[in-house]
Design a protein around this motif. Sequence first.
Motif, PDB file in Angstrom:
ATOM      1  N   ARG A   1       4.978  10.958  -5.783  1.00 57.03           N
ATOM      2  CA  ARG A   1       5.768  10.826  -4.566  1.00 57.03           C
ATOM      3  C   ARG A   1       5.549   9.498  -3.842  1.00 57.03           C
ATOM      4  O   ARG A   1       6.237   9.201  -2.866  1.00 57.03           O
ATOM      5  CB  ARG A   1       5.434  11.955  -3.591  1.00 57.03           C
ATOM      6  N   ARG A   2       4.612   8.695  -4.283  1.00 50.83           N
ATOM      7  CA  ARG A   2       4.255   7.492  -3.532  1.00 50.83           C
ATOM      8  C   ARG A   2       5.428   6.509  -3.427  1.00 50.83           C
ATOM      9  O   ARG A   2       6.127   6.253  -4.400  1.00 50.83           O
ATOM     10  CB  ARG A   2       3.062   6.797  -4.173  1.00 50.83           C
ATOM     11  N   LEU A   3       5.586   5.949  -2.220  1.00 53.27           N
ATOM     12  CA  LEU A   3       6.637   4.971  -1.959  1.00 53.27           C
ATOM     13  C   LEU A   3       6.038   3.700  -1.377  1.00 53.27           C
ATOM     14  O   LEU A   3       4.970   3.719  -0.762  1.00 53.27           O
ATOM     15  CB  LEU A   3       7.661   5.512  -0.971  1.00 53.27           C
ATOM     16  N   LEU A   4       6.756   2.601  -1.553  1.00 55.52           N
ATOM     17  CA  LEU A   4       6.446   1.371  -0.834  1.00 55.52           C
ATOM     18  C   LEU A   4       7.687   0.986  -0.040  1.00 55.52           C
ATOM     19  O   LEU A   4       8.794   1.467  -0.321  1.00 55.52           O
ATOM     20  CB  LEU A   4       6.015   0.259  -1.788  1.00 55.52           C
TER      21      LEU A   4
ATOM     22  N   GLY B   1       0.837  -1.182   0.000  1.00 61.01           N
ATOM     23  CA  GLY B   1       0.000   0.000   0.000  1.00 61.01           C
ATOM     24  C   GLY B   1       0.875   1.235   0.000  1.00 61.01           C
ATOM     25  O   GLY B   1       2.111   1.144   0.012  1.00 61.01           O
ATOM     26  N   VAL B   2       0.246   2.410  -0.012  1.00 61.41           N
ATOM     27  CA  VAL B   2       1.002   3.653  -0.011  1.00 61.41           C
ATOM     28  C   VAL B   2       1.475   3.967   1.407  1.00 61.41           C
ATOM     29  O   VAL B   2       0.685   3.957   2.354  1.00 61.41           O
ATOM     30  CB  VAL B   2       0.130   4.814  -0.533  1.00 61.41           C
ATOM     31  N   VAL B   3       2.771   4.234   1.538  1.00 61.45           N
ATOM     32  CA  VAL B   3       3.328   4.607   2.829  1.00 61.45           C
ATOM     33  C   VAL B   3       2.970   6.071   3.103  1.00 61.45           C
ATOM     34  O   VAL B   3       3.287   6.951   2.302  1.00 61.45           O
ATOM     35  CB  VAL B   3       4.854   4.409   2.848  1.00 61.45           C
ATOM     36  N   ARG B   4       2.312   6.333   4.219  1.00 63.69           N
ATOM     37  CA  ARG B   4       1.763   7.663   4.478  1.00 63.69           C
ATOM     38  C   ARG B   4       2.836   8.720   4.701  1.00 63.69           C
ATOM     39  O   ARG B   4       2.765   9.825   4.162  1.00 63.69           O
ATOM     40  CB  ARG B   4       0.840   7.619   5.702  1.00 63.69           C
ATOM     41  N   ASP B   5       3.832   8.380   5.520  1.00 65.74           N
ATOM     42  CA  ASP B   5       4.868   9.350   5.876  1.00 65.74           C
ATOM     43  C   ASP B   5       6.073   8.605   6.436  1.00 65.74           C
ATOM     44  O   ASP B   5       6.087   7.367   6.479  1.00 65.74           O
ATOM     45  CB  ASP B   5       4.334  10.374   6.889  1.00 65.74           C
ATOM     46  N   ALA B   6       7.079   9.362   6.894  1.00 66.71           N
ATOM     47  CA  ALA B   6       8.308   8.744   7.396  1.00 66.71           C
ATOM     48  C   ALA B   6       8.045   7.889   8.627  1.00 66.71           C
ATOM     49  O   ALA B   6       8.635   6.807   8.782  1.00 66.71           O
ATOM     50  CB  ALA B   6       9.338   9.824   7.702  1.00 66.71           C
ATOM     51  N   ALA B   7       7.167   8.362   9.514  1.00 74.59           N
ATOM     52  CA  ALA B   7       6.853   7.587  10.719  1.00 74.59           C
ATOM     53  C   ALA B   7       6.203   6.255  10.360  1.00 74.59           C
ATOM     54  O   ALA B   7       6.507   5.212  10.968  1.00 74.59           O
ATOM     55  CB  ALA B   7       5.931   8.400  11.628  1.00 74.59           C
ATOM     56  N   HIS B   8       5.334   6.272   9.357  1.00 69.62           N
ATOM     57  CA  HIS B   8       4.701   5.037   8.901  1.00 69.62           C
ATOM     58  C   HIS B   8       5.739   4.103   8.288  1.00 69.62           C
ATOM     59  O   HIS B   8       5.686   2.876   8.492  1.00 69.62           O
ATOM     60  CB  HIS B   8       3.618   5.377   7.873  1.00 69.62           C
ATOM     61  N   ALA B   9       6.698   4.655   7.566  1.00 69.41           N
ATOM     62  CA  ALA B   9       7.761   3.843   6.968  1.00 69.41           C
ATOM     63  C   ALA B   9       8.584   3.149   8.049  1.00 69.41           C
ATOM     64  O   ALA B   9       8.940   1.972   7.913  1.00 69.41           O
ATOM     65  CB  ALA B   9       8.654   4.712   6.093  1.00 69.41           C
ATOM     66  N   VAL B  10       8.895   3.863   9.132  1.00 69.97           N
ATOM     67  CA  VAL B  10       9.650   3.274  10.251  1.00 69.97           C
ATOM     68  C   VAL B  10       8.848   2.152  10.897  1.00 69.97           C
ATOM     69  O   VAL B  10       9.383   1.083  11.224  1.00 69.97           O
ATOM     70  CB  VAL B  10      10.008   4.351  11.295  1.00 69.97           C
ATOM     71  N   GLU B  11       7.559   2.377  11.067  1.00 72.57           N
ATOM     72  CA  GLU B  11       6.681   1.355  11.648  1.00 72.57           C
ATOM     73  C   GLU B  11       6.705   0.071  10.822  1.00 72.57           C
ATOM     74  O   GLU B  11       6.808  -1.041  11.365  1.00 72.57           O
ATOM     75  CB  GLU B  11       5.259   1.915  11.731  1.00 72.57           C
ATOM     76  N   ILE B  12       6.631   0.225   9.500  1.00 74.06           N
ATOM     77  CA  ILE B  12       6.658  -0.939   8.608  1.00 74.06           C
ATOM     78  C   ILE B  12       8.010  -1.634   8.682  1.00 74.06           C
ATOM     79  O   ILE B  12       8.095  -2.865   8.765  1.00 74.06           O
ATOM     80  CB  ILE B  12       6.357  -0.509   7.163  1.00 74.06           C
TER      81      ILE B  12
ATOM     82  N   GLN C   1      12.421  10.788   2.835  1.00 72.61           N
ATOM     83  CA  GLN C   1      12.373  12.127   2.259  1.00 72.61           C
ATOM     84  C   GLN C   1      13.125  12.188   0.939  1.00 72.61           C
ATOM     85  O   GLN C   1      12.634  12.733  -0.056  1.00 72.61           O
ATOM     86  CB  GLN C   1      12.969  13.145   3.236  1.00 72.61           C
ATOM     87  N   LEU C   2      14.325  11.600   0.908  1.00 71.94           N
ATOM     88  CA  LEU C   2      15.134  11.637  -0.312  1.00 71.94           C
ATOM     89  C   LEU C   2      14.466  10.867  -1.456  1.00 71.94           C
ATOM     90  O   LEU C   2      14.423  11.339  -2.595  1.00 71.94           O
ATOM     91  CB  LEU C   2      16.521  11.054  -0.031  1.00 71.94           C
ATOM     92  N   ALA C   3      13.951   9.691  -1.145  1.00 70.99           N
ATOM     93  CA  ALA C   3      13.337   8.864  -2.185  1.00 70.99           C
ATOM     94  C   ALA C   3      12.052   9.485  -2.712  1.00 70.99           C
ATOM     95  O   ALA C   3      11.798   9.471  -3.922  1.00 70.99           O
ATOM     96  CB  ALA C   3      13.060   7.459  -1.641  1.00 70.99           C
ATOM     97  N   SER C   4      11.229  10.030  -1.824  1.00 72.47           N
ATOM     98  CA  SER C   4       9.971  10.631  -2.272  1.00 72.47           C
ATOM     99  C   SER C   4      10.226  11.888  -3.099  1.00 72.47           C
ATOM    100  O   SER C   4       9.538  12.141  -4.096  1.00 72.47           O
ATOM    101  CB  SER C   4       9.065  10.943  -1.078  1.00 72.47           C
TER     102      SER C   4
END
Length: 237
Positions: free
Chosen positions: A220-223, A161-172, A207-210
């Motif tokens: 800007r969407r990342l997985l 799914g779409v990663v919402r933000d940096a905090a969500h990315a860390v959680e994943i 941040q860099l990847a998006s």
Amino acid sequence: MSAILSARVWRPTLFLRLYSQKAERTFDKILVANRGEIACRVMRTARRMGIRTVAVYSDADAEAVFVREADEAVRVGAAPSTQSYLDMDAILDAVRASGAQAVHPGYGFLSENSAFVKQLEAAGVAFIGPGEYALAAMGDKIQSKIIAREAGVNTIPGFDGVVRDAAHAVEIADEIGYPVMLKASAGGGGKGMRVAHTADQVREGFQLASDEAASSFGDRRLLVEKFIEEPRHIEIQ
């Protein structure tokens, strides 16, 4: 008359021919919706086949080699790619102004954008690459992983799914385990990708990847998925 377009969006120098059951012909003129060496390779191949080419360029590339390599050139906007090479309306205006019969996207930019293909089809212009359905399914990594999983194909562990933000990315990342890969959902060519071994690297990499994904693909969407170290790569096209 049925026809098959024989070309691959990711390999610019491959055939630009349109095959039919009755005869074989090539386009008279194509527009290359890319820049730099990618555009040059397409143009050189087209020239060998007797096909005229149209370059599109931003203000930053007005004197670039690929612009001189083309038979015609059309300015499509300012230096930022979001205002030029990713501007679908500007590219379509250039197609109409030049009378190009087809668009070769090279790779990156709009090469995997199904909305762009749909607009070209509506305008009666051929897209040298996969059709709209294939790009909608496979050009978006998030969607392609969902399709693969539903078909019973093994996929790399991660968040589909779409990663919402940096905090969500860390959680994943904490959940699937390090190292992880942050990857742009759109486009390709290694752009919008970062490997992270720690939570701090995930925050920075997000941040860099998006930002790179937005600049390269207008998306800007990342997985986030598990990073496979020393993989064996098999590519199917």
